[in-house]
Design a protein around this motif. Structure first.
Motif, mmCIF file in Angstrom:
data_model
loop_
_atom_site.group_PDB
_atom_site.id
_atom_site.type_symbol
_atom_site.label_atom_id
_atom_site.label_comp_id
_atom_site.label_asym_id
_atom_site.label_seq_id
_atom_site.Cartn_x
_atom_site.Cartn_y
_atom_site.Cartn_z
ATOM 1 N N SER A 173 -59.749 10.798 -13.935
ATOM 2 C CA SER A 173 -59.500 10.938 -15.366
ATOM 3 C C SER A 173 -59.376 9.597 -16.074
ATOM 4 O O SER A 173 -59.078 8.561 -15.470
ATOM 5 N N SER A 190 -59.203 12.848 -20.352
ATOM 6 C CA SER A 190 -60.404 13.576 -19.958
ATOM 7 C C SER A 190 -60.651 13.340 -18.474
ATOM 8 O O SER A 190 -60.595 12.199 -18.007
ATOM 9 N N LYS A 200 -64.689 20.303 -15.645
ATOM 10 C CA LYS A 200 -64.459 19.266 -16.650
ATOM 11 C C LYS A 200 -63.204 19.626 -17.425
ATOM 12 O O LYS A 200 -63.031 20.763 -17.862
ATOM 13 N N ASN A 202 -60.235 18.448 -20.489
ATOM 14 C CA ASN A 202 -59.870 17.623 -21.631
ATOM 15 C C ASN A 202 -58.544 18.110 -22.199
ATOM 16 O O ASN A 202 -58.270 19.316 -22.232
#
Length: 362
Positions: A173, A190, A200, A202
């Motif tokens: 990250s 992120s 993924k 965020n």
């Protein structure tokens, strides 16, 4: 004693959020080793489970040790690194379980600047830091109702949890945490999939401090996943803990606390939308109310968490957990605690846990 009560939680936030580097670097370079050991004895029993008597690790704070470094680069800039490893004090093993990498708690390299801290690596999420700030039991995994409902892995609980499969820190990250600006601070983070099944991720978080008031809001979006979120295998699936493989998860967490000196009040909520690739859905709504009250050389802790769960084409489920304890400070670095927890889940027998433990920071 108010200072003692804050020490554990604030120490965790300082060490994991930005490595304790929120103030300007005083020395040219520094290396620090530190940690916390927590061990308890008694009986654990969650709803629907049998009684387990024994010695347990990290019932109030998961034991860990760490190393952090910082170097002054001049002009308000600095270099920083941090590595932290969990410890099972009762057995001497590393990690929370055999599945943990050695530096599972956090592992990152970063830069400090006049505007904030930039981290690259395995960084603790703003959601986890908000969660442990807004309940009287902090990061307690055996005695803290809110953390049991949200950040404990579902296979360890009798109920589906909101964050258990995503963990308290995200690997691969990039994160930036601002310095306080008139009481406001924000974090963006992120995490890249890099071919794994965690997808993924965020998140963005913001918090505000003014006198005795503290409040925050965090949004998380995780997708492109193929991650088991509920029961580990089909034979262990239950109505409250289904077998579900998440492809997308969205979480919104909010809450506030108010410190009145003799007493501190807490309230928080986490709404979670869990979607599977086969079209199945699970929705969790967890709320917690709590307080800590000064009593002699320690504080009385009380917390109640409730989670409603809805699933595709299935009956609604609910879980309510109540915990009450007393935390006595023997010194600035050592405390002992005793607590009683009651856990209830729809359709199964309730469970009762009783523990006596000790923590020491170094």
């Amino acid at each position: 004693m108010q200072t003692h009560f804050k020490k554990i939680t604030l120490g965790i936030i300082a060490s994991t959020a930005i490595g304790g580097l929120s103030t300007s670097v005083q020395a040219q370079s520094q290396v620090q080793m530190y940690g916390l050991l927590d061990v308890s004895a008694g009986r654990l029993q969650l709803a629907g489970a049998g009684k387990t008597a024994g010695v347990f690790n990290g019932s109030m704070t998961t034991s860990y040790w760490g190393i952090k470094t910082q170097e002054d680069l001049g002009g308000g800039w600095g270099a920083a690194t941090q590595m932290e490893s969990f410890i099972l004090v009762n057995s001497g093993a590393a990690g929370r379980s055999s599945a943990d990498p050695y530096w599972a708690r956090t592992s990152w390299v970063g830069l400090t600047s006049p505007w904030g801290v930039f981290q690259v690596g395995r960084a603790v999420t703003p959601g986890f830091l908000l969660a442990i700030s807004l309940n009287p039991f902090g990061s307690a995994t055996n005695l803290g109702p809110y953390m049991m409902h949200t950040y404990m892995p579902s296979p360890t609980q009798p109920f589906l949890t909101s964050e258990g499969a995503s963990d308290s820190a995200w690997a691969n990250s990039l994160a930036f945490t601002s310095r306080p600006m008139q009481g406001w601070r924000f974090t963006v983070q992120s995490a890249l999939a890099q071919g794994g099944n965690t997808g993924k991720r965020n998140t963005v978080g913001i918090n505000y401090t003014n006198g005795g008031f503290y409040g925050g809001l965090v949004y998380e979006k995780m997708d492109q996943m193929n991650l088991s979120w509920g029961a580990p295998v089909a034979p262990l699936a239950t109505a409250a803990r289904p077998l579900i493989t998440a492809s997308s998860v969205q979480n919104i967490q909010s809450g506030a606390s108010y410190d009145m000196g003799p007493a501190k009040l807490f309230a928080q909520n986490l709404k979670s939308n869990i979607d599977a690739s086969n079209g199945a859905q699970a929705r969790l709504n967890t709320s917690q109310l709590g307080t800590s009250v000064l009593a002699g050389a320690g504080r009385v802790l009380l917390s109640v968490a409730h989670t409603n769960e809805t699933q595709t084409a299935k009956a609604n489920q609910a879980r309510t957990t109540v915990s009450m304890g007393y935390d006595l400070w023997l010194s600035k670095r050592t405390d002992v605690y005793v607590a009683l927890l009651r856990d209830r889940v729809t359709g199964v027998n309730p469970g009762t846990s009783m523990l006596l433990g000790m923590r020491h920071t170094f």
